[in-house]
Design a protein around this motif. Structure first.
Motif, short mmCIF file in Angstrom:
data_model
loop_
_atom_site.label_atom_id
_atom_site.label_comp_id
_atom_site.label_asym_id
_atom_site.label_seq_id
_atom_site.Cartn_x
_atom_site.Cartn_y
_atom_site.Cartn_z
N ASN A 45 1.11 11.30 2.24
CA ASN A 45 1.78 10.08 1.76
C ASN A 45 3.27 10.33 1.56
OD1 ASN A 45 2.60 7.72 0.56
ND2 ASN A 45 0.85 7.60 -0.85
N GLY A 46 4.08 9.56 2.27
CA GLY A 46 5.53 9.71 2.13
C GLY A 46 6.19 8.42 1.69
N GLY A 47 5.40 7.52 1.08
CA GLY A 47 5.97 6.26 0.63
C GLY A 47 6.24 5.32 1.79
N PRO A 48 6.86 4.18 1.50
CA PRO A 48 7.12 3.21 2.56
C PRO A 48 8.17 3.73 3.56
CG PRO A 48 8.06 2.46 0.47
CD PRO A 48 7.31 3.72 0.18
N SER A 49 7.96 3.44 4.85
CA SER A 49 8.91 3.88 5.88
C SER A 49 10.23 3.13 5.70
CB SER A 49 8.36 3.59 7.28
OG SER A 49 7.08 4.14 7.43
N LYS A 50 11.33 3.87 5.69
CA LYS A 50 12.64 3.26 5.39
C LYS A 50 13.15 2.39 6.53
CE LYS A 50 14.58 5.82 1.64
NZ LYS A 50 14.30 7.24 1.46
N ILE A 51 12.88 2.80 7.76
CA ILE A 51 13.42 2.02 8.90
C ILE A 51 12.43 0.94 9.33
CG2 ILE A 51 14.06 2.19 11.35
CD1 ILE A 51 15.62 4.70 10.55
N GLY A 52 11.17 1.28 9.47
CA GLY A 52 10.14 0.26 9.64
C GLY A 52 9.81 -0.16 11.05
N ILE A 53 10.65 0.16 12.03
CA ILE A 53 10.28 -0.05 13.44
C ILE A 53 10.42 1.27 14.17
CG2 ILE A 53 10.80 -2.53 13.63
CD1 ILE A 53 13.54 -1.70 14.81
N GLU A 54 9.70 1.39 15.31
CA GLU A 54 9.62 2.66 16.02
C GLU A 54 10.99 3.08 16.56
OE1 GLU A 54 8.18 -0.12 16.74
OE2 GLU A 54 6.03 0.09 16.48
N SER A 55 11.11 4.37 16.86
CA SER A 55 12.37 4.95 17.30
C SER A 55 12.89 4.32 18.59
CB SER A 55 12.18 6.46 17.53
OG SER A 55 11.19 6.69 18.52
N ALA A 101 0.56 5.47 14.04
CA ALA A 101 -0.81 5.64 13.53
C ALA A 101 -1.54 4.30 13.37
CB ALA A 101 -0.78 6.40 12.21
N ASN A 102 -1.62 3.58 14.49
CA ASN A 102 -2.36 2.31 14.50
C ASN A 102 -3.33 2.35 15.67
OD1 ASN A 102 0.50 2.10 15.79
ND2 ASN A 102 -0.83 0.80 17.02
N ARG A 103 -4.35 1.50 15.60
CA ARG A 103 -5.23 1.39 16.77
C ARG A 103 -4.45 0.76 17.91
NH1 ARG A 103 -10.41 2.91 15.63
NH2 ARG A 103 -10.73 3.17 13.40
N PHE A 104 -4.87 1.06 19.13
CA PHE A 104 -4.15 0.63 20.33
C PHE A 104 -3.85 -0.88 20.30
CE2 PHE A 104 -4.33 -0.79 24.84
CZ PHE A 104 -3.11 -0.25 25.21
N GLY A 105 -2.56 -1.21 20.51
CA GLY A 105 -2.17 -2.62 20.60
C GLY A 105 -1.92 -3.30 19.27
N ARG A 106 -2.21 -2.61 18.17
CA ARG A 106 -2.08 -3.25 16.85
C ARG A 106 -0.71 -2.92 16.22
NH1 ARG A 106 -5.13 -7.15 16.55
NH2 ARG A 106 -4.59 -7.14 14.35
N ILE A 107 -0.54 -3.41 14.99
CA ILE A 107 0.75 -3.26 14.31
C ILE A 107 0.95 -1.82 13.83
CG2 ILE A 107 2.15 -4.12 12.39
CD1 ILE A 107 0.14 -6.53 12.31
N SER A 108 2.15 -1.29 14.03
CA SER A 108 2.45 0.07 13.56
C SER A 108 2.44 0.10 12.03
CB SER A 108 3.82 0.52 14.06
OG SER A 108 3.81 0.65 15.45
N PRO A 109 1.99 1.22 11.44
CA PRO A 109 1.89 1.31 9.98
C PRO A 109 3.18 1.80 9.33
CG PRO A 109 0.84 3.18 11.01
CD PRO A 109 1.45 2.40 12.11
N THR A 110 3.55 1.19 8.22
CA THR A 110 4.75 1.62 7.50
C THR A 110 4.43 2.10 6.09
OG1 THR A 110 5.15 -0.72 6.96
CG2 THR A 110 6.35 0.17 8.84
N SER A 111 3.14 2.36 5.83
CA SER A 111 2.76 3.01 4.56
C SER A 111 1.47 3.80 4.79
CB SER A 111 2.52 1.96 3.46
OG SER A 111 1.29 1.31 3.66
N ALA A 112 1.22 4.74 3.86
CA ALA A 112 0.00 5.55 3.98
C ALA A 112 -1.23 4.65 3.90
CB ALA A 112 -0.03 6.60 2.87
N LYS A 113 -1.13 3.61 3.08
CA LYS A 113 -2.25 2.68 2.92
C LYS A 113 -2.58 1.96 4.24
CE LYS A 113 -3.38 -0.82 -0.32
NZ LYS A 113 -2.74 -1.86 -1.12
N HIS A 114 -1.52 1.58 4.96
CA HIS A 114 -1.76 0.96 6.28
C HIS A 114 -2.57 1.90 7.18
CE1 HIS A 114 2.23 -1.58 5.95
NE2 HIS A 114 1.27 -2.05 5.17
N VAL A 115 -2.20 3.20 7.15
CA VAL A 115 -2.89 4.15 8.04
C VAL A 115 -4.36 4.24 7.66
CG1 VAL A 115 -2.94 6.51 8.93
CG2 VAL A 115 -0.75 5.47 8.30
#
Ligand code: TXA
Ligand code: MG
Length: 310
Positions: A160-170, A134-148
């Protein structure tokens, strides 16, 4: 609002063809009904993403995944080992899967996320949710609802599901041929897959959209072997410098994107980054760091610290 009310609202929005933000254990996704071409097109419009970059379809379990793609024996075994979890499988698609989702490819990416809210959402929706990060094209992936919300503004509904536990994409694995091929490294490591399912192959099918320059912060990045010395050198040149140190690799993955975003909010000129040890999950962390540093406004020659250190 209660959790259930939030999930219900998210489902109503998906059913009416809207796009929502939702949490997964890797990063937040920008989701739409994978069976609704208009809804899927909205994702591309919002992100500013080229239409030939395919989307991952998120499902609640392997049984549902099998209604989107044709699973071979290895795919069944790998899915049953890692799902729900941070792994995406590329498989031959079923006929009904929209070109809007696959970018016209004859394969489809599938993932069953483990985040409890993603699971509840998928169960309540009852069908596949197409979602990129859920980021604009080419930008940093979001790891919180606030980032989105900071990417897309307050009008976008975000579960809102809190901070992402893993933090990098699958991790993305192509299973269309005999041997599994890793298209994007992640938390499920290459060596884990190799140990269990034999030597990795090479796929001609790249993951369109895994560009060399990606995940790009606005702050310049210098990938460094000697971060402390390089910081001193750059500071001596009058630059405002920050340092990101390596740490236990799961923590590094979890913190990475949040720290890059924090840098973009600050007045730091350059972030000196210590790479992770290049094994296991460290391979995925370094992959994201390299992409984030590609095209940094400060060209490396311009800040060639090696001369100063020599
Ligand atoms: O962790 C994740 O995978 C997150 C969360 C939200 O699930 N999603 C994510 O999506 O990172 P996205 O769109 O930002 O990255 C997905 C990558 C893209 O590079 C895309 O090209 C690749 O997966 N991909 C999707 N379907 C594919 C296919 N059929 N063949 C090859 N690559 C594919
Ligand atoms: Mg992405």
């Amino acid at each position: 609002m209660t959790i259930q009310a939030n999930i219900n609202q998210a489902v109503l929005l998906l059913r009416s063809g809207d796009v929502i933000g939702f949490p997964t254990e890797t990063v937040y996704g920008l989701g739409a009904d994978a069976s609704n071409p208009i809804a899927v097109r909205r994702i591309f419009a919002l992100k500013g993403r080229p239409v030939n970059h395919p989307l991952i379809v998120h499902v609640q379990n392997r049984e549902e995944a099998e209604s989107w793609a044709v699973f071979n024996q290895m795919a069944i075994e790998i899915a049953d080992r890692y799902w729900p979890g941070p792994l995406t499988l590329i498989l031959p698609k079923r006929k009904h899967v929209l070109d809007e989702v696959t970018g016209g490819l004859d394969t489809v990416g599938l993932r069953c996320p483990s985040h409890p809210k993603a699971q509840s959402l998928l169960k309540a929706f009852g069908s596949g949710i197409a979602a990129p990060s859920a980021n604009r094209f080419g930008r940093i992936s979001p790891t919180s609802a606030k980032h989105v919300s900071s990417e897309f503004g307050p009008d976008l509904f975000v579960l809102n599901g809190g901070p992402s536990k893993i933090g990098i994409e699958s991790t993305i694995i192509d299973l269309c041929d005999d041997k599994p091929a890793v298209l994007r490294p992640g938390y499920v490591t290459n060596s884990e897959i190799e140990r269990q399912w034999g030597p990795l192959g090479h796929s001609d099918r790249s993951a369109p959209g895994t560009l060399k320059a990606h995940y790009a912060p606005k702050t310049s990045l210098l990938l460094s072997q000697n971060p402390k010395e390089d910081c001193q050198t750059l500071e001596a040149r009058g630059l405002k410098v920050a340092m990101m140190e390596a740490r236990p690799v799961a923590d590094y993955a979890r913190d990475l994107y949040g720290e890059l975003r924090r840098m973009d909010q600050s007045d730091v000129d350059i972030l000196v980054v210590e790479m992770a040890e290049n094994e296991g999950v460290g391979i995925a962390v370094n992959d994201r760091l390299k992409r984030a540093a590609t095209g940094s406004p400060h060209e490396l020659e311009e800040i060639d610290v090696s001369k100063d250190n020599a």
